[in-house]
Structures are given as structure tokens and as C-alpha cells.
Design a protein around this motif. Structure first.
Motif, PDB file in Angstrom:
ATOM      1  N   ALA A 245      33.537  34.086  41.240  1.00  0.00           N
ATOM      2  CA  ALA A 245      33.356  33.348  40.180  1.00  0.00           C
ATOM      3  C   ALA A 245      33.058  34.409  38.962  1.00  0.00           C
ATOM      4  O   ALA A 245      33.663  34.135  37.848  1.00  0.00           O
ATOM      5  N   GLU A 246      32.454  35.246  39.194  1.00  0.00           N
ATOM      6  CA  GLU A 246      32.285  36.508  38.191  1.00  0.00           C
ATOM      7  C   GLU A 246      33.764  37.305  38.065  1.00  0.00           C
ATOM      8  O   GLU A 246      33.942  37.546  36.653  1.00  0.00           O
ATOM      9  N   THR A 247      34.498  37.327  39.015  1.00  0.00           N
ATOM     10  CA  THR A 247      35.774  37.902  38.819  1.00  0.00           C
ATOM     11  C   THR A 247      36.691  36.911  38.076  1.00  0.00           C
ATOM     12  O   THR A 247      37.427  37.414  37.274  1.00  0.00           O
ATOM     13  N   LEU A 248      36.760  35.738  38.386  1.00  0.00           N
ATOM     14  CA  LEU A 248      37.370  34.904  37.577  1.00  0.00           C
ATOM     15  C   LEU A 248      37.077  34.696  36.239  1.00  0.00           C
ATOM     16  O   LEU A 248      38.051  34.847  35.340  1.00  0.00           O
TER      17      LEU A 248
ATOM     18  N   ARG B  31      46.051  30.245  38.366  1.00  0.00           N
ATOM     19  CA  ARG B  31      46.740  31.261  38.278  1.00  0.00           C
ATOM     20  C   ARG B  31      45.958  32.507  39.323  1.00  0.00           C
ATOM     21  O   ARG B  31      46.670  33.033  40.008  1.00  0.00           O
ATOM     22  N   TYR B  32      44.779  32.251  39.259  1.00  0.00           N
ATOM     23  CA  TYR B  32      44.119  33.482  40.083  1.00  0.00           C
ATOM     24  C   TYR B  32      44.290  33.262  41.296  1.00  0.00           C
ATOM     25  O   TYR B  32      44.707  34.083  42.166  1.00  0.00           O
ATOM     26  N   GLN B  33      44.159  31.740  41.718  1.00  0.00           N
ATOM     27  CA  GLN B  33      44.403  31.527  43.107  1.00  0.00           C
ATOM     28  C   GLN B  33      45.860  31.948  43.768  1.00  0.00           C
ATOM     29  O   GLN B  33      45.912  31.983  44.735  1.00  0.00           O
TER      30      GLN B  33
ATOM     31  N   SER C  59      40.258  43.967  41.144  1.00  0.00           N
ATOM     32  CA  SER C  59      39.501  42.827  41.241  1.00  0.00           C
ATOM     33  C   SER C  59      39.614  41.931  42.230  1.00  0.00           C
ATOM     34  O   SER C  59      38.870  41.496  42.910  1.00  0.00           O
ATOM     35  N   VAL C  60      41.024  41.738  42.206  1.00  0.00           N
ATOM     36  CA  VAL C  60      41.504  40.576  43.237  1.00  0.00           C
ATOM     37  C   VAL C  60      41.286  40.964  44.742  1.00  0.00           C
ATOM     38  O   VAL C  60      40.869  40.188  45.561  1.00  0.00           O
TER      39      VAL C  60
END
Length: 396
Positions: free
Chosen positions: A113-116, A129-131, A180-181
Motif C-alpha cells: 500500500a505504501e509503495t502504491l 496500472r501498478y498491478q 519499488s515494484v
């Protein structure tokens, strides 16, 4: 009034030499056995893993240590690389990995959650998009078997997008979104670091699919990790255990109590030993006087919050950087007596901070020869430079 059993500084140093394999008679045959004795090896600097293991092995070779780290004859390597205690990278025995991960890795969902949130603010990425980027990265790693960051960026261009971390701070930096990912995927145990792209000193690792680690309840895991730490590092204070694990004080005390540890009297105050180790503090034979050359960030000097019993406080400034990272050290009979560094031409320079005597000086020279043979022409520079190491690295 109950009088606690007394454990002297000399007894602690003798125990340190035995448990941390700092004498020829107690050295091990494999990197896995070394890591098991110490719970884990610091791995922020890739060279530390090899040098820390080599210092404690009978006949070390880089190839043998590499085999323990990366070869998977039974479906998994003997050692696992995990970001764990104090959010620091360690290499730990595979058999301890479930407990280490469950006891120290922060909530993966919170990390995600923090990374997103950060990527949304920095790049405008939403959850879909992140996913999508994450799925593409996993697919690329799976398709290649293992991949470097450069290879993954070629397959998934979004991983190369630049973000600013800690904007406005003195330590502001720019990094790729892929950091990060991939960090989230590693924290969740879905990918792992495989062999580096270069030599064993390289920090450019391949990423590969990870085997799932068995789940262990957090409370059980913390008790298990505390027990392993006490076995390797005890006697320790509450502050030592709290600092080493990165736990809060409440969790530290609960885990310590759950081990059944017994209180003892130390120079620093109250310490704790496992019940089975309490009587052996008086009857275990002292190991032979021995020298050891340990690398920067070695788990032994970084293993306690209170260090005066093996390190003269007057030497701290020369041996540590401003952030508390220790450089390469020379040990004699369980005490830090000096520092060493490799000159660019390959030879090992050293400096003794105190005169330990002729026997010790001869032993140090012997260890310099053993380290030189292990390096076999490899050049090393610690990732965290300390004042004395810098001077020795340039001194002719």
C-alpha cells in the motif's frame, strides 16, 4: 535478595570466539554452517557474505560459497537472501528463513500500500496500472528464468520510469520505479536475488522466481528467532535483542520470556542466557588464542548494542562510519584490536589500535596470508567506508 550468576567480560569473549567460529579449531566446512552459527550474515554489501564465511571456514573458496548461495540441487539453495532484521539484507540458512521472515518482515500488505501511494504521487500510477506492471515484471522473470534489472526494463519499460525519493531531504535521490515494484515482490517472497551479473563482489543481481516459504505464526517465529540469537550471541541484554531484531520493547520482552532465558549479571547490567547455556559459562574450555580478519558489516561486531566488552570505546570513531556501520576489523582472542583494508594494488594493509603482543602479531600476519589466498586477485572495497579503512586503502 537473589544473587544472579555472574558472567565476566572474559567469559563472554571466550564464548564469542567459540560460538562465532573465530579460532581454527572451531571453524566450519561450509557457508551454510557458518550462517547457521551466526543466525545470518549481513548482505547489504555482497562481498561481506563471502568474506564473513571465508574467515570462519577451514578451506574456503568463492566457488563453494557461491554454490551454497545459488545452486538448487534439491529445489532450493542452502541459503536465502532476505531483507529482515532492522530492514537490512541478510543471508540466512534456508531452514531458518521461515522464522526470520515471519518474525521481522513488516506487513507485506502495508508495504504494498505504501509503495502504491508513493508511485501514485510520483508517477500518477493507479492500482490497475501498478498491478499490470507487476504482472508484466513477473511474467518477464518467469520467461527468462532469471533477469537483471536492465533486462527487465527492456521487457517492461515502465520499470525504468524515474522517481524522486525523500524529496527535499539531504539524502534525496532518484531511482527507477522497478526498485519499488521488485522490492514489494521480494518482500512478499515471490522473487529472490539470484547470482550477480558480475563477480561475487557485484551488487547487480539477477532476479528469479522464489519458492514459497512455509508460514509460521508471528509469535512463534519471534520466540524461535530470539532463541537462535541467544544461542549464538548470549548472554545479551534486552537492549541487545531489541536493537538486533528491530522489534519494539514489548515484543522483545515477550519473545525473551518465551525462550525461558535465565537472567545473569553482566558489566552492562542484567543479561540473559538460555537455560542450557547457563552452567557451561564456567566449564567450557577456552579456545586457543587466535586472530581473525572480519569484513565490514560482519555479524559479530554488529551483533550487540553494547560493545565495550570486546571493543574499546576510544576506537569506535576510527572503525565506524557516521551511521553506525563498522568497517573491516582485526580480532585477537575475542577482542577488536585493529583494522585492515585492501590497497588498489591488491595487498592487505593493516593497523593495530593496541599492541596485542608478538604471538598476536604473528597470527595476524598468518590471517592476512590466508585472506590474500582466498581473494586470489579479487579487488574489494567496502560499500560503507570508515576513516581508518580509507586511510589504510591508500597507504603504501
Amino acid at each position: 535478595m537473589t544473587v544472579l550468576p555472574r558472567v565476566t567480560a572474559a567469559q563472554r569473549r571466550a564464548r564469542l570466539v567459540r560460538r562465532h567460529l573465530l579460532a581454527p579449531s572451531v571453524r566450519e566446512r561450509s557457508a551454510e554452517a557458518v550462517a547457521l552459527a551466526l543466525v545470518g550474515l549481513h548482505a547489504t554489501d555482497p562481498a561481506t557474505v563471502f568474506l564473513a564465511a571465508a574467515a570462519r571456514m577451514h578451506a574456503p573458496t568463492a566457488a563453494a560459497i557461491d554454490h551454497s548461495l545459488y545452486d538448487v540441487p534439491n529445489g532450493a539453495p542452502a541459503l536465502e537472501r532476505i531483507r529482515c532484521m532492522r530492514r537490512t539484507m541478510f543471508v540466512v540458512p534456508a531452514r531458518l528463513a521461515p522464522a526470520v521472515r515471519s518474525a521481522t518482515v513488516r506487513d507485506p500488505q502495508r508495504h504494498r500500500a505504501e509503495t502504491l501511494t508513493h508511485l501514485r504521487q510520483a508517477l500518477g500510477w493507479d492500482a490497475p496500472r501498478y498491478q499490470a506492471v507487476e504482472r508484466a515484471a513477473l511474467a518477464a522473470i518467469t520467461a527468462r528464468g532469471r533477469a537483471t534489472a536492465v533486462q527487465l526494463a527492456a521487457d517492461v519499460p515502465e520499470l525504468s520510469e524515474r522517481i524522486v525519493t525523500f524529496p527535499g531531504k539531504p539524502y534525496e535521490s532518484r531511482q527507477r520505479a522497478g526498485t519499488s515494484v521488485l522490492g514489494v515482490l521480494a518482500a512478499e517472497g515471490r522473487i529472490r536475488r539470484d547470482r550477480p551479473a558480475g563477480s561475487w563482489t557485484s551488487a547487480q543481481f539477477h532476479r528469479a522466481p522464489a519458492r514459497p516459504l512455509p508460514h509460521m505464526p508471528t509469535t512463534q517465529a519471534k520466540t524461535a528467532l530470539a532463541r537462535h540469537y541467544l544461542s549464538a550471541f548470549g548472554p545479551v541484554t534486552v537492549d541487545d535483542l531489541k536493537w538486533w531484531t528491530g522489534w519494539n520493547l514489548t515484543d522483545t520482552r515477550k519473545a525473551l520470556a518465551a525462550t525461558g532465558a535465565q537472567a545473569v549479571d553482566l558489566d552492562e547490567g542484567t543479561g540473559y542466557l538460555l537455560p542450557e547455556d547457563l552452567d557451561t559459562t564456567r566449564v567450557e574450555p577456552e579456545p586457543e588464542p587466535a586472530a581473525a580478519l572480519l569484513p565490514g558489516l560482519d555479524p559479530t561486531p554488529m551483533g550487540w548494542r553494547h560493545r565495550d566488552w570486546y571493543l574499546d570505546p576510544d576506537h569506535t570513531k576510527a572503525l565506524f562510519d557516521r551511521n553506525g556501520n563498522i568497517g573491516p576489523t582485526i580480532w585477537w582472542h575475542g577482542r577488536v584490536v585493529g583494522a585492515w583494508a585492501q590497497h588498489p594494488d591488491g595487498h592487505i594493509n593493516h593497523h593495530l589500535l593496541t599492541d596485542p603482543g608478538s604471538e598476536a602479531r604473528a597470527a595476524v600476519e598468518s590471517e592476512i596470508g590466508r585472506l590474500t589466498a582466498f581473494l586470489d586477485g579479487t579487488r574489494i572495497t567496502p560499500c560503507y567506508r570508515t576513516p581508518l579503512e580509507r586511510r589504510l586503502a591508500t597507504h603504501r
